[in-house]
Design an enzyme around this catalytic site. Sequence first.
Site, PDB file in Angstrom:
ATOM      1  CE1 TYR A  98      45.038  92.163  32.711  1.00  0.00           C
ATOM      2  CE2 TYR A  98      47.354  91.538  33.359  1.00  0.00           C
ATOM      3  CZ  TYR A  98      46.138  91.345  32.555  1.00  0.00           C
ATOM      4  OH  TYR A  98      45.666  90.993  31.499  1.00  0.00           O
TER       5      TYR A  98
ATOM      6  CE  LYS B  30      46.794  93.682  30.439  1.00  0.00           C
ATOM      7  NZ  LYS B  30      45.459  93.557  29.850  1.00  0.00           N
TER       8      LYS B  30
HETATM    9  C1  LIG Z   1      41.143  87.457  29.299  1.00  0.00           C
HETATM   10  C2  LIG Z   1      43.331  87.977  28.112  1.00  0.00           C
HETATM   11  O1  LIG Z   1      43.553  87.377  27.727  1.00  0.00           O
HETATM   12  N1  LIG Z   1      42.714  89.341  27.863  1.00  0.00           N
HETATM   13  C3  LIG Z   1      43.567  89.879  26.915  1.00  0.00           C
HETATM   14  C4  LIG Z   1      42.808  90.224  25.736  1.00  0.00           C
HETATM   15  O2  LIG Z   1      44.022  90.366  24.264  1.00  0.00           O
HETATM   16  C5  LIG Z   1      42.043  88.468  24.695  1.00  0.00           C
HETATM   17  O3  LIG Z   1      42.911  88.044  24.254  1.00  0.00           O
HETATM   18  C6  LIG Z   1      41.381  89.559  23.077  1.00  0.00           C
HETATM   19  O4  LIG Z   1      40.316  90.551  23.815  1.00  0.00           O
HETATM   20  C7  LIG Z   1      40.033  88.519  22.601  1.00  0.00           C
HETATM   21  O5  LIG Z   1      39.337  87.755  23.724  1.00  0.00           O
HETATM   22  C8  LIG Z   1      44.121  90.587  27.222  1.00  0.00           C
HETATM   23  O6  LIG Z   1      43.316  91.907  27.752  1.00  0.00           O
HETATM   24  C9  LIG Z   1      45.395  90.313  28.341  1.00  0.00           C
HETATM   25  C10 LIG Z   1      46.792  90.917  28.365  1.00  0.00           C
HETATM   26  O7  LIG Z   1      46.502  92.091  28.047  1.00  0.00           O
HETATM   27  C11 LIG Z   1      47.614  89.904  29.059  1.00  0.00           C
HETATM   28  O8  LIG Z   1      48.491  89.681  28.665  1.00  0.00           O
HETATM   29  O9  LIG Z   1      47.916  90.790  29.966  1.00  0.00           O
END
Ligand SMILES: CC(=O)N[C@@H]([C@@H](O)[C@H](O)[C@H](O)CO)[C@@H](O)CC(=O)C(=O)O
EC number: 4.1.3.3
Length: 312
Positions: A143, A173
Site C-alpha cells: 500500500y 495499491k
Molecule cells: C488519501 C486518501 O484517503 N485517499 C483515498 C481516496 O479514495 C480519496 O479519498 C479520494 O481520491 C478523494 O480524494 C484512498 O486512496 C484511501 C484508501 O483507499 C484507503 O482507505 O485505504
Amino acid sequence: MALPKKKLQGLVAATLTPMTENGEINFSVIGRYVDYLVKDQGVKNIFVNGTTGEGLSLSVSERRQVAAEWVAQGKNKLDQVVIHVGALSLKESQELARHAAEIGADGIAVIAPFFFKSQNKDALISFLKEVAAAAPALPFYYYHIPALTGVKIRAEELLDGIQDKIPTFQGLKFTDTDLLDFGQCVDQNHQRQFALLFGVDEQLLSALIMGASGAVGSTYNYLGKKTNQMLEAFEKKDFTTALNYQFCIQRFINYVIKLGFGVSQTKAIMTLVSGIPMGPPRLPLQKATQEFTANAEAKLKSLDFLGPKKGT
Ligand SMILES: CC(=O)N[C@@H]([C@@H](O)[C@H](O)[C@H](O)CO)[C@@H](O)CC(=O)C(=O)O
C-alpha cells in the site's frame, strides 16, 4: 502457495468503520453495508482497515473483529476482501496477517511504517517480507501512500524484483498523483502478473489509460455505480463518455476538497447517501460539521448523484 482465485480488478471500496455515537465499533450495520455496496453500488471487492477504515486508529483487537465481521458478512456476496494489516510494530502486523489468513480473507496489504521510516528499498522490503511470511498462502499487496506515510521510496523502484523476495506479492495499491511513477510500474508489469490498483479516485481515468488494473478508493462506497459507468465506457473505448463521467465525479470531489475533505467527511456523505449510519470518526479526527453535510448534499443533488433515499 495459494494464488488469488482471480486477479483483483475493477473497483474496490475502501470501507469505513461504522461507529456508534460513543465511539465504539458498530458491527450491527456491516451486513447492511455489504448489501448496499453489492446491490446499490455494484462494488464487490473491499479493502478493510485502511485509511478510510481508520485502521491505524483501532486497537489490534478491534482490527481483528472488524476484519472478521467483514469476511463473515461478505461470504457468498463479495468477490474479494483484502485486509490492511500494516502497523508500526512488526509483531502486530504479523499477528494481523496470520489472523487474516485464519478468517479466510482474500489478501493482505501493508503500508510502509511511518514513525521509524525505512531509509531505502531493501529495508522496506525486509519489513514487508516478514509480514507477508506470516500469511504465506495469502496474496500480498503493498500500500503506497507517500503523502501520509512520508516514505518517498518510489513504487517502481520497490516493484523491481520484489517477487524474488516476497513470493506472495500480487500487486500495489498506489495512492499518489505521480503518474510517472505509476506508469513505470505498469511498464515493468508487462506480463500483467500484478494487480496495479490506483487510489486517487478523481484521477482514475488517467490511470486507466496508463494501464491500471483496478482502483481502491473511498468514493466507491457511494459513487461506485457512477464510477462503474465510467469503467464500462472506458472498456468500450468510448473515451468521450468516460471523460464526461470523470469530470462529473471530479466536480463533486473538487467541491468537497475545497470545503475540507477526509475520512470524517466521507462518513457523513456515506451516511447521507446510503442511509446507513457510519457514526463519528475516532479522535484525533473530528466529526464533519452540519454545514459540510448540507453543502455536500446540495452538490450531490445538483449533480444528480442522490438516488432514492434508503430507510435508516
Ligand atoms: C488519501 C486518501 O484517503 N485517499 C483515498 C481516496 O479514495 C480519496 O479519498 C479520494 O481520491 C478523494 O480524494 C484512498 O486512496 C484511501 C484508501 O483507499 C484507503 O482507505 O485505504
